[in-house]
Write an enzyme that holds these catalytic residues in place. Structure first.
Site, PDB file in Angstrom:
ATOM      1  N   GLY A  31      -5.959  -4.423  -2.135  1.00 30.25           N
ATOM      2  CA  GLY A  31      -5.033  -4.454  -3.350  1.00 30.25           C
ATOM      3  C   GLY A  31      -4.175  -3.074  -3.324  1.00 30.25           C
ATOM      4  O   GLY A  31      -4.841  -2.065  -2.576  1.00 30.25           O
ATOM      5  N   LYS A  61     -12.742  -4.591  10.730  1.00 31.63           N
ATOM      6  CA  LYS A  61     -13.369  -3.845   9.794  1.00 31.63           C
ATOM      7  C   LYS A  61     -14.835  -3.643  10.563  1.00 31.63           C
ATOM      8  O   LYS A  61     -15.478  -2.280  10.505  1.00 31.63           O
ATOM      9  CB  LYS A  61     -13.397  -4.679   8.401  1.00 31.63           C
ATOM     10  CG  LYS A  61     -12.265  -4.290   7.912  1.00 31.63           C
ATOM     11  CD  LYS A  61     -11.863  -5.050   6.762  1.00 31.63           C
ATOM     12  CE  LYS A  61     -10.493  -4.993   5.833  1.00 31.63           C
ATOM     13  NZ  LYS A  61     -10.469  -6.083   4.768  1.00 31.63           N
ATOM     14  N   LYS A  70      -6.420  -1.374   9.634  1.00 34.18           N
ATOM     15  CA  LYS A  70      -7.582  -1.457  10.496  1.00 34.18           C
ATOM     16  C   LYS A  70      -7.371  -2.072  11.880  1.00 34.18           C
ATOM     17  O   LYS A  70      -8.039  -1.884  12.642  1.00 34.18           O
ATOM     18  CB  LYS A  70      -8.556  -2.503   9.746  1.00 34.18           C
ATOM     19  CG  LYS A  70      -7.671  -3.816   9.415  1.00 34.18           C
ATOM     20  CD  LYS A  70      -7.643  -3.880   7.978  1.00 34.18           C
ATOM     21  CE  LYS A  70      -6.649  -4.910   7.373  1.00 34.18           C
ATOM     22  NZ  LYS A  70      -5.970  -4.381   5.949  1.00 34.18           N
ATOM     23  N   VAL A  98       0.930  -1.207   0.047  1.00 31.16           N
ATOM     24  CA  VAL A  98       0.170   0.031  -0.144  1.00 31.16           C
ATOM     25  C   VAL A  98       0.852   1.288   0.148  1.00 31.16           C
ATOM     26  O   VAL A  98       0.448   2.302  -0.812  1.00 31.16           O
ATOM     27  CB  VAL A  98      -1.016   0.126   1.070  1.00 31.16           C
ATOM     28  CG1 VAL A  98      -1.893   1.311   1.239  1.00 31.16           C
ATOM     29  CG2 VAL A  98      -1.898  -1.440   1.142  1.00 31.16           C
ATOM     30  N   ILE A 101     -12.982   1.027  -1.789  1.00 28.24           N
ATOM     31  CA  ILE A 101     -14.519   1.487  -1.804  1.00 28.24           C
ATOM     32  C   ILE A 101     -14.575   2.637  -0.533  1.00 28.24           C
ATOM     33  O   ILE A 101     -14.500   2.459   0.333  1.00 28.24           O
ATOM     34  CB  ILE A 101     -15.518   0.331  -1.259  1.00 28.24           C
ATOM     35  CG1 ILE A 101     -14.957  -1.085  -1.853  1.00 28.24           C
ATOM     36  CG2 ILE A 101     -16.815   0.497  -1.235  1.00 28.24           C
ATOM     37  CD1 ILE A 101     -15.744  -2.421  -1.326  1.00 28.24           C
ATOM     38  N   ASP A 129      -9.503 -10.187  10.330  1.00 36.08           N
ATOM     39  CA  ASP A 129      -9.565  -9.021   9.427  1.00 36.08           C
ATOM     40  C   ASP A 129     -10.899  -8.507   9.412  1.00 36.08           C
ATOM     41  O   ASP A 129     -11.182  -7.287   9.618  1.00 36.08           O
ATOM     42  CB  ASP A 129      -8.877  -9.372   8.205  1.00 36.08           C
ATOM     43  CG  ASP A 129      -8.911  -8.053   7.151  1.00 36.08           C
ATOM     44  OD1 ASP A 129      -8.147  -7.293   7.343  1.00 36.08           O
ATOM     45  OD2 ASP A 129      -9.780  -8.384   6.198  1.00 36.08           O
ATOM     46  N   VAL A 189     -11.268   0.292   5.829  1.00 34.22           N
ATOM     47  CA  VAL A 189     -12.380  -0.737   5.705  1.00 34.22           C
ATOM     48  C   VAL A 189     -12.603  -0.487   4.352  1.00 34.22           C
ATOM     49  O   VAL A 189     -12.734   0.436   3.605  1.00 34.22           O
ATOM     50  CB  VAL A 189     -13.622  -0.411   6.399  1.00 34.22           C
ATOM     51  CG1 VAL A 189     -14.638  -1.693   6.254  1.00 34.22           C
ATOM     52  CG2 VAL A 189     -13.461  -0.105   7.750  1.00 34.22           C
TER      53      VAL A 189
HETATM   54  N1  HSE Z   1      -6.292  -9.249   3.852  1.00 32.57           N
HETATM   55  C1  HSE Z   1      -7.335  -8.126   3.401  1.00 32.57           C
HETATM   56  C2  HSE Z   1      -8.510  -8.934   2.575  1.00 32.57           C
HETATM   57  C3  HSE Z   1      -6.602  -7.156   2.794  1.00 32.57           C
HETATM   58  O1  HSE Z   1      -8.210 -10.037   1.984  1.00 32.57           O
HETATM   59  O2  HSE Z   1      -9.548  -8.426   2.335  1.00 32.57           O
HETATM   60  C4  HSE Z   1      -7.519  -5.784   2.764  1.00 32.57           C
HETATM   61  O3  HSE Z   1      -7.638  -5.599   4.234  1.00 32.57           O
END
Ligand code: HSE
Length: 412
Positions: free
Chosen positions: A298, A200, A100, A11, A131, A196, A127
Site C-alpha cells: 500500500g 522477500k 525487493k 509508492v 512493517i 514476490d 519486505v
Molecule cells: N504485490 C505485493 C503484495 C506488494 O501483494 O504483497 C508489496 O510487495
C-alpha cells in the site's frame, strides 16, 4: 539537503506526499536544517500534479547533481533500477529502495558498493511494506542466534486465500476481486506464483543468516492450484491454507528456503492473519518466537518505511549504517528435496478402498479427512513426516489414482 525520487508510481508518490505532510518533524528527526525534494524521475507526465515542476525524464540530472545526497528508488523491476542505483552509489549518494527484486538479486553487490563509497543503501520497505522488520532483525534482535524465519509475505495472495476461506470464492473469482481492489496487477504472476514472497524471504534469510540467497535457488510454488476442496479439507483438519515463505538454518551451515502453500493450524499466530495483512515470525535463541504484523503493501504504509530510511540516511551522512552480508555460494541453499514434513494429499480413484490401502502401504500411518459434498471417488489424508524426495518417488509409484493436490503442513 536534497532528495530525489526515481519512479513516481504508487509508492514514489506516497513518499513525496509524506515528506511534505510531516515535513517539520521529518526534518527535525533527520537532524538537518532542511530536507527538500529536488527531482522526481519518471517517463510519464502528471499534468496538474503538485510536484509537476520537479518531474524530469533524464536520469543524468540526478546522478550529476552534487546537491542530491539521497536518492529514493521506487521504480520496481531490475532494469534500469539496478544501473541507476549503482550509478548513484558510485556518485556518493545514499540510496533508499522499496524494490525487493533489486535487493534479492543484487543486494550483496550493491551493499558492497555502498560500503566502498561510504554511503548507505537501505531497504526497510522491501519486505513487509510498512512493517518494521529489516531494522528489528539487524538491530533489536542482533544478540540472538536466529535459526528460523517464516511468514505470510504477500498481501495479494493472502487476500485471495482469505476470500476462498471465508466467502467460498474460487481462486479465479478471488483473483478478479483482488485486481478490482487494486491489489493484484493485471499480470498477477509475481504474486500468485510466489515470486514476490520468494524475493522477500531471500532478503530476510540473508539478513538472518549472513549470506546472500538468490531467488533462483529457492523452490517456489504459488497458489493457482488451490481448490475450494482443499480449503474444506484444511478446515476439517483444523486449520487454513496460507502461502508460507520460510527459511531455516541447517546444522551443516547451509540453509533451507522454500515458498509454498501450507496447512497452518488454527491456533498458529499465522492462521488469523487475513486479507492483505502480512506477518513474519522470527525464531531466536534468546527471544523465542516473535511475530511482526501489519500492512505489507500500500501507498502510505510503504512510504512510511521509505521515509524512515531517508531520515536514517540523512542522520548518517559519511557514516555507514549497519547491514552487509557475504555472497552465497552455489550450494548454500539446500535442495528442497532434502526437506522433510507431513503433507496433505487429495486424490481421486475408481476403487477408493484399494487406493487408501495402497496409500497406507506407501506412506505408513495416514489420517483420513472428510468434507461435505465430496464427489464419488475423492479422498484426502495427511501423512506422517516424509522427505520431499521420498514423497515424489512414492507419488510416482502410486498407480490407479489421480493426485489432485499435495500441500505441505507447517508446524508454526
Ligand atoms: N504485490 C505485493 C503484495 C506488494 O501483494 O504483497 C508489496 O510487495
Amino acid at each position: 539537503m536534497y532528495v530525489a525520487i526515481m519512479g513516481y508510481g504508487v509508492v514514489g508518490s506516497g513518499v513525496a506526499t509524506l515528506l511534505k505532510k510531516n515535513y517539520e518533524h521529518i526534518v527535525k528527526k533527520s537532524m538537518q536544517n532542511e530536507l527538500e525534494l529536488k527531482y522526481i524521475l519518471d517517463r510519464r507526465t502528471f499534468p496538474g500534479d503538485p510536484y509537476e515542476h520537479l518531474l524530469i525524464s533524464d536520469f543524468t540530472k540526478i546522478v550529476e547533481d552534487d546537491e542530491v545526497k539521497i536518492v529514493v528508488e521506487t521504480m520496481g523491476g531490475l532494469h534500469p533500477a539496478y544501473e541507476y542505483v549503482l550509478a548513484c552509489l558510485k556518485a556518493g549518494k545514499s540510496v533508499v529502495t522499496s524494490n525487493k527484486e533489486l535487493v534479492a538479486v543484487k543486494g550483496f553487490e550493491l551493499l558492497q558498493v555502498a560500503d566502498e563509497y561510504n554511503v548507505n543503501f537501505l531497504f526497510e520497505a522491501s519486505v513487509g511494506g510498512g512493517i518494521p522488520i529489516i531494522r528489528p532483525i539487524s538491530q533489536c534482535l542482533a544478540a540472538n542466534d536466529i535459526d528460523e524465519i517464516a511468514g505470510i509475505l504477500n498481501g495479494t495472495t493472502n487476500f485471495i486465500l482469505t476470500k476462498m476461506i471465508t466467502d467460498g470464492m474460487t481462486f479465479d473469482e478471488a483473483l478478479l476481486l483482488a485486481q478490482k481492489n487494486g491489489y493484484a496487477e493485471r499480470d498477477p504472476s509475481a504474486d500468485v506464483d510466489g515470486f514476490d514472497a520468494c524475493r522477500k524471504i531471500c532478503i530476510l534469510a540473508a539478513l538472518c543468516f549472513g549470506k546472500h540467497v538468490y531467488p533462483d535457488s529457492v523452490y517456489t510454488e504459488g497458489i493457482r492450484k488451490i481448490a475450494l476442496a482443499d480449503v474444506d479439507y484444511a478446515r476439517s483438519w483444523g486449520g487454513v491454507i496460507k502461502l508460507i515463505a520460510r527459511a531455516k538454518k541447517l546444522e551443516d551451515g547451509r540453509v533451507s528456503v522454500m515458498v509454498s502453500p501450507a496447512f497452518v493450524q488454527n491456533h498458529s499466530q499465522l492462521a488469523s492473519v487475513d486479507d492483505v495483512f502480512n506477518a513474519i515470525l522470527v525464531r531466536g535463541d534468546a527471544i523465542g518466537d516473535v511475530v511482526f504484523y501489519g500492512k505489507g503493501a500500500g501507498k502510505m504504509p510503504t512510504a512510511s518505511a521509505v521515509v524512515a530510511d531517508v531520515i536514517d540516511c540523512a542522520k548518517h551522512m559519511e557514516r555507514k549504517k549497519f547491514f552487509g552480508w557475504q555472497d552465497g555460494e552455489a550450494d548454500y541453499v539446500a535442495s528442497y528435496l532434502e526437506s522433510t514434513g507431513s503433507v496433505y494429499i487429495r486424490a481421486i480413484a475408481d476403487d477408493v478402498a484399494a487406493a487408501i490401502a495402497k496409500a497406507t502401504a506407501l506412506f505408513g500411518e495416514i489420517k483420513l479427512l472428510s468434507r461435505d459434498g465430496a464427489p464419488e471417488g475423492e479422498f484426502a489424508f495427511t501423512t506422517a513426516p516424509v522427505s520431499e524426495k521420498e514423497l515424489s518417488e512414492k507419488l510416482e509409484g502410486w498407480n490407479g489414482v489421480s493426485v489432485e493436490s499435495v500441500i505441505r503442513i507447517t508446524d508454526y
